[in-house]
Scaffold this motif. Structure first.
Motif, PDB file in Angstrom:
ATOM      1  N   UNK A  69      39.112  37.031  35.104  1.00  0.00           N
ATOM      2  CA  UNK A  69      37.727  37.474  35.064  1.00  0.00           C
ATOM      3  C   UNK A  69      36.909  36.518  35.916  1.00  0.00           C
ATOM      4  N   UNK A  89      43.882  36.116  29.402  1.00  0.00           N
ATOM      5  CA  UNK A  89      43.043  36.267  30.592  1.00  0.00           C
ATOM      6  C   UNK A  89      42.400  34.937  30.897  1.00  0.00           C
ATOM      7  N   UNK A 104      41.477  42.421  26.277  1.00  0.00           N
ATOM      8  CA  UNK A 104      40.617  41.774  25.278  1.00  0.00           C
ATOM      9  C   UNK A 104      40.969  42.245  23.873  1.00  0.00           C
ATOM     10  N   UNK A 105      41.119  43.556  23.752  1.00  0.00           N
ATOM     11  CA  UNK A 105      41.342  44.122  22.404  1.00  0.00           C
ATOM     12  C   UNK A 105      42.765  43.917  21.915  1.00  0.00           C
ATOM     13  N   UNK A 162      32.047  45.197  39.328  1.00  0.00           N
ATOM     14  CA  UNK A 162      30.857  45.752  38.685  1.00  0.00           C
ATOM     15  C   UNK A 162      29.767  45.863  39.724  1.00  0.00           C
ATOM     16  N   UNK A 165      35.027  33.408  29.865  1.00  0.00           N
ATOM     17  CA  UNK A 165      35.824  33.168  28.666  1.00  0.00           C
ATOM     18  C   UNK A 165      37.298  33.359  28.959  1.00  0.00           C
ATOM     19  N   UNK A 192      35.668  28.430  26.827  1.00  0.00           N
ATOM     20  CA  UNK A 192      34.637  29.014  27.676  1.00  0.00           C
ATOM     21  C   UNK A 192      34.234  27.997  28.729  1.00  0.00           C
ATOM     22  N   UNK A 219      41.365  29.704  22.806  1.00  0.00           N
ATOM     23  CA  UNK A 219      40.222  30.326  23.492  1.00  0.00           C
ATOM     24  C   UNK A 219      39.315  29.209  23.977  1.00  0.00           C
ATOM     25  N   UNK A 233      32.696  40.454  37.022  1.00  0.00           N
ATOM     26  CA  UNK A 233      31.632  40.865  36.095  1.00  0.00           C
ATOM     27  C   UNK A 233      30.398  40.012  36.290  1.00  0.00           C
ATOM     28  N   UNK A 234      29.308  40.435  35.676  1.00  0.00           N
ATOM     29  CA  UNK A 234      28.082  39.671  35.941  1.00  0.00           C
ATOM     30  C   UNK A 234      27.073  39.745  34.841  1.00  0.00           C
ATOM     31  N   UNK A 271      31.493  41.152  26.291  1.00  0.00           N
ATOM     32  CA  UNK A 271      31.420  40.962  27.711  1.00  0.00           C
ATOM     33  C   UNK A 271      32.362  39.899  28.220  1.00  0.00           C
ATOM     34  N   UNK A 272      33.125  40.254  29.213  1.00  0.00           N
ATOM     35  CA  UNK A 272      34.040  39.289  29.824  1.00  0.00           C
ATOM     36  C   UNK A 272      34.922  38.609  28.808  1.00  0.00           C
ATOM     37  N   UNK A 273      35.245  39.326  27.716  1.00  0.00           N
ATOM     38  CA  UNK A 273      36.177  38.782  26.734  1.00  0.00           C
ATOM     39  C   UNK A 273      35.591  37.687  25.858  1.00  0.00           C
TER      40      UNK A 273
END
Lengths: 364, 603
Positions: A5, A256, A250-251, A86, A264, A273, A271, A56-57, B557-559
């Motif tokens: 991402x 990632x 994600x789900x 995006x 993230x 960030x 996990x 993404x943004x 968003x974005x995980x």
């Protein structure tokens, strides 16, 4: 296989409903940021090949084509199974689309939000329904077949009629993927804040109530299903086989890596960030310091429920995982919020609308 | 000291009329304290007192004063509590004095509280010395105020001292007046001991410390004394007076005021108004006026966190060591779990206890609507006292209900009298007196049910008068009233903590207002929730809270999984702080809704 991402938090304007750490920043910071991003990418030791890439943004479609090429060139795996850009409608030219395709982009997600002009304008966006249909056609002509349309239910001034019009126009675009979000009212967006404070700006007084917003959402679910684009996740709809490979990670709790600010990551166990602001990110990268923050071990027992149940496929009703929650699940089933069919535990239609109430039961 | 050279006096003043400043000046001029010591020493009292500008506990300070006749005098300043909740304490403090300074603000004039305490002092035959304070203010009108004192209180104010405690003017004159006009104490040091307890508090090292006025005889170190009301005996372990620092001494004789301690474990054993006598040679009679303090206002106190129940009990026990005026007993509410039914002197007293529990003991509390104690006569002739709606007998068994009545005096400016009359009429008041007192000011006297006062009367009076009304009241017996118990049902289940006792004529409006308010305070649940107000089996008002329609988190968003989890956690935590009644989660604010349902239901 992991996804990547890439966060680009810069926008031409900040939308009234936006509650993310993105917006308008000084021009110089934007350039510094891209520099830092390239720098950080160069430091990644690729011991794996990304299956998907997601820009993404913010508005990553604003990234100049040469820079984008440079970013993508640093990642192994071209052509990727899915590489999404995006984009805000209104700036896509044939040249740009071609450049994207050549660099490896094969999917575009358009932040359309509404296809009714006055609603669009009130959010601060500048496109029109015509621009959207032109750009969708243009993308397809340039070989980017996979296009997602983002819509928001519950925008100021939205009515059952105007929503139906948006859905009619959506249908005319023949999308193979759509996202429908219900407006989130919180203090992180200008509109949300205005609603909470009881103000009138940004059409705060004209925001449909919860009941209507829920109704709009359900209308969308039905209409999209009829178009052959059924729901596969609470907010996501796709023609079968066209689901977003990246978002599914994600789900499904697949790994990632997030790059840039406010990005993230998940490696299957941990996990973490990156810093929220681009300035902080730039500073750390330039210092050669780590951008990893708030690293913590994921709680699988919780996540499998509040992530997995978002998917229409639900989660495997394996006795080991289900048993500790037997009592809760019985209660939720009795309330008509979850159901078990063919060994899968899933949310019911009503369960989807109050999914947070369900998920809370699994938070320790 | 020879009683002829002792003067015992107190200061009667309305809040903000300058009592503390005057007291400080008297201490400074008599040399009890240097100017520098003034701040930290004199007001060595509870934070609450300082913040609210009220005196909760009494103080007694001895001042040595050389008068213009060349003699040394012992002046004892007895500072009294200044709120209607503590009228009994005030009366005991006044009983310890022979005189009182009546301090009136030179521009504000006489207020209800001043009036009530002055009458109280006159009843104890105290010599009243009017002092008109704040004459340095441009708005001061000493002549008008003198006139008002004469007209309203019927007191000769021609010799009133004009003072400015702030600037120090009039202070020597006040001291001379005290020596000249306040009568010396009458008792004889040679009679058997009789000392009046006018305050007591708990000290962790010495046990209960008693403030007392020796009326007859002497009290000495090591003496075996007896408390009249309970017959318990103690040996005096310490004795002294405050000047204002505690100064130990060997004895206190007739006419003198001071403190003593004798290993008493709890203040409820040393009750205000009780008489201390000599154990070996007891006086034949106690001093007059002793009353057991009876709580007037009752409310349930519950910990927000049910596991803090033990903590709350310990805290209440500790507070009770120092405050015998409130009592508590365990109570069990279906809605709120385990808590305590507590009795207080009044609303301020309730607030004080509540604040001390939250501040000093750090316990989050839910307080149920304050109520009063009713006398209920049953059909079988039994009379029972009921102060808890949940213990209200079955209406079919009730012959009659009597509710406590107060006699209230309100003084205000005439421009607000219309609003105030509307308010007291709404509160079922009966007018007894209406009088213009001086230019533009009105005094009204009403008989009002105490029940109506505890609801929201203070706030309403304040807003009706923009703060320009003073109120004082005293208990005035009981009156038969058609009271009913109003229940609130949430999803068909009665919520005991929301029940109130209300006059039958008000039941509909109050029930309707209450559930309208609850509808706004109780969040939507997973199912439709019916709210009902009922008297017995009869539902008088109904509202519905529709089921939650949506609670969905859109973006991930974005995980960003942590953000999502945090939000779910926050929602869950919010629920955890609510009380679950049946299947319904009720937030704390809902239990306070009962407090605000008079008249209009708007916020």
């Amino acid at each position: 296989m992991p996804g990547v991402y890439i966060s680009y938090p810069f926008c031409a304007q900040k939308c009234t409903y936006c509650n993310f750490a993105s917006g308008v920043f000084p021009r110089q910071l934007e350039q510094d940021y891209l520099g830092a991003l390239l720098l950080e990418l160069g430091r990644v030791r690729w011991q794996w090949t990304p299956e998907t890439i997601y820009f993404g943004g913010g508005t990553p479609s604003l990234i100049p084509a040469p820079v984008l090429r440079g970013i993508l060139a640093q990642m192994p795996g071209f052509p990727w199974r899915e590489a999404t850009m995006e984009a805000a409608p209104g700036g896509i030219t044939a040249d740009l689309a071609a450049a994207w395709r050549e660099a490896g982009i094969n999917r575009v997600s358009l932040g359309v939000q509404s296809l009714v002009e006055p609603e669009i304008r009130r959010t601060g966006r500048k496109h029109t329904p015509d621009i959207v249909s032109q750009e969708v056609a243009l993308l397809r002509a340039e070989g980017i077949e996979r296009v997602n349309i983002d819509l928001i239910a519950g925008l100021p001034g939205q009515t059952a009629e105007s929503w139906a019009l948006t859905l009619d126009r959506l249908e005319a675009l023949h999308p193979d993927h759509a996202s429908v979000y219900m407006l989130e009212v919180d203090e992180d967006s200008r509109l949300g804040n205005e609603i909470l404070l009881g103000g009138v700006r940004y059409g705060a007084r004209d925001v449909p109530d919860d009941d209507n917003t829920a109704r709009f959402y359900e209308t969308a679910v039905d209409r999209l299903a009829a178009m052959g684009v059924p729901r596969y996740e609470i907010s996501n709809f796709a023609r079968p086989g066209h689901e977003s490979v990246h978002n599914l990670k994600y789900w499904r709790r697949e790994p990632y890596l997030g790059l840039g600010s406010d990005a993230h990551s998940f490696d299957g166990r941990w996990r973490w960030r990156t810093p929220e602001t681009p300035a902080e990110y730039v500073k750390l990268v330039r210092e050669g310091a780590s951008t990893v923050m708030e690293r913590e071990e994921a709680d699988e027992a919780e996540e499998r429920f509040f992530l997995g149940l978002r998917l229409d496929e639900g989660i495997a009703a394996e006795p080991d995982a289900i048993a500790p929650h037997g009592e809760v699940l019985e209660r939720l089933a009795a309330a008509g919020l979850v159901e078990t069919t063919s060994q899968r535990l899933r949310l019911t239609r009503r369960g989807v609308l109050v999914s947070n109430e369900v998920f809370q039961e699994f938070i320790r | 000291m020879d009683p002829s050279h002792i003067r015992n006096f107190s200061i009667i003043a309305h809040i903000d009329h300058g009592k503390s400043t005057l007291a400080d000046r008297l201490l400074e001029v008599t040399g009890a304290l240097s100017h520098r010591e003034m701040m930290d020493q004199v007001l060595d009292s509870m934070d609450l007192e300082r913040e609210r500008g009220i005196t909760i506990k009494a103080h007694a300070v001895r001042l040595d004063y050389r008068a213009s006749d060349g003699d040394m005098y012992q002046l004892n300043l007895i500072d009294t509590p200044g709120h209607v909740d503590f009228t009994y304490e005030v009366s005991r403090s006044l009983q310890a004095c022979e005189g009182a300074l009546l301090v009136v603000d030179a521009s504000q004039g006489v207020e209800a509280q001043t009036l009530a305490n002055t009458y109280l002092a006159l009843n104890h035959n105290l010599e009243i010395l009017p002092v008109i304070n704040k004459i340095d203010l441009p708005s001061a009108e000493p002549d008008r105020i003198k006139e008002q004192i004469e007209q309203v209180i019927g007191l000769d104010a021609s010799e009133a001292v004009l003072a400015s405690a702030k600037q120090g003017t009039g202070i020597p004159e006040i001291l001379e007046e005290i020596v000249r006009k306040v009568p010396p104490p009458k008792g004889s040091p040679d009679d058997p001991l009789r000392a009046l307890i006018f305050d007591s508090w708990f000290d962790p090292y010495r046990g209960v410390i008693i403030l007392a006025r020796v009326v007859d005889g002497r009290i000495r170190m090591g003496q075996r004394v007896r408390l009249w009301s309970n017959g318990r005996t103690y040996e005096v372990e310490g004795i002294g007076y405050q000047s204002p620092k505690p100064i130990p001494c060997q004895e206190l004789a007739a006419g003198e005021v001071g403190f003593l301690y004798c290993n008493i474990k709890t203040v409820s054993d040393a009750q205000i108004g009780d008489t201390i006598v000599d154990d070996a040679n007891p006086a034949p009679e106690a001093l007059p006026g002793f009353q057991e303090i009876k709580p007037m206002v009752f409310a349930g106190l519950y910990p927000v966190e049910s596991h803090e129940h033990g903590l709350l009990r310990d805290a209440l026990e500790k507070l009770r060591l120092n405050d015998s005026a409130f009592n508590f007993e365990p109570e069990n509410s279906a809605a709120l779990g385990f808590g305590f039914r507590c009795g207080f002197l009044g609303l301020l007293h309730l607030e004080i206890v509540q604040e001390r529990l939250e501040r000093e003991f750090e316990i989050d509390l839910i307080t149920t609507a304050p109520g009063v104690r009713y006398l209920v006569t049953l059909l079988n002739g039994d009379v029972i006292e009921v102060d808890n709606p949940t213990k209200f007998p079955n209406p079919a068994e009730i012959k009659q209900i009597e509710e406590p009545i107060i006699d209230a005096t309100i003084i205000t400016r005439e421009e607000y009298i219309g609003e105030i009359l509307k308010l007291v009429e709404e509160k079922r008041g009966m007018q007894k007196k209406f009088e213009y007192i001086g230019t533009g000011r009105v005094l009204i006297n009403y008989e009002l049910p105490l029940n109506e006062i505890v609801l929201d009367f203070y706030d309403r009076l304040k807003s009706a008068s923009r703060g320009y009304a003073s109120l004082d009241y005293h208990m005035a017996g009981h009156r038969v009233s058609p009271m009913v118990k109003l229940d609130v049902l949430v999803a068909g289940e009665p919520v005991d903590a929301l029940s109130i006792i209300v006059h039958r004529e008000f039941a509909y409006d109050r029930g309707k207002g209450l559930i309208e308010r609850l509808r706004r305070l109780i969040p939507r649940q997973m199912f439709e929730v019916a709210l009902q107000a009922a008297i017995g089996n009869k539902v008088i008002a109904r509202e519905t809270i529709s089921a939650i329609r949506k609670n969905v988190l859109a973006k991930c968003y974005g995980g960003d999984i942590s953000r999502k989890r945090k939000l779910l956690e926050k929602q869950k935590e919010g629920k955890r702080r609510m009380k679950r009644v049946g299947r319904v989660e009720i937030p704390q604010e809902a239990f306070l809704a009962v407090l605000k349902v008079a008249g209009d239901s708007s916020d």
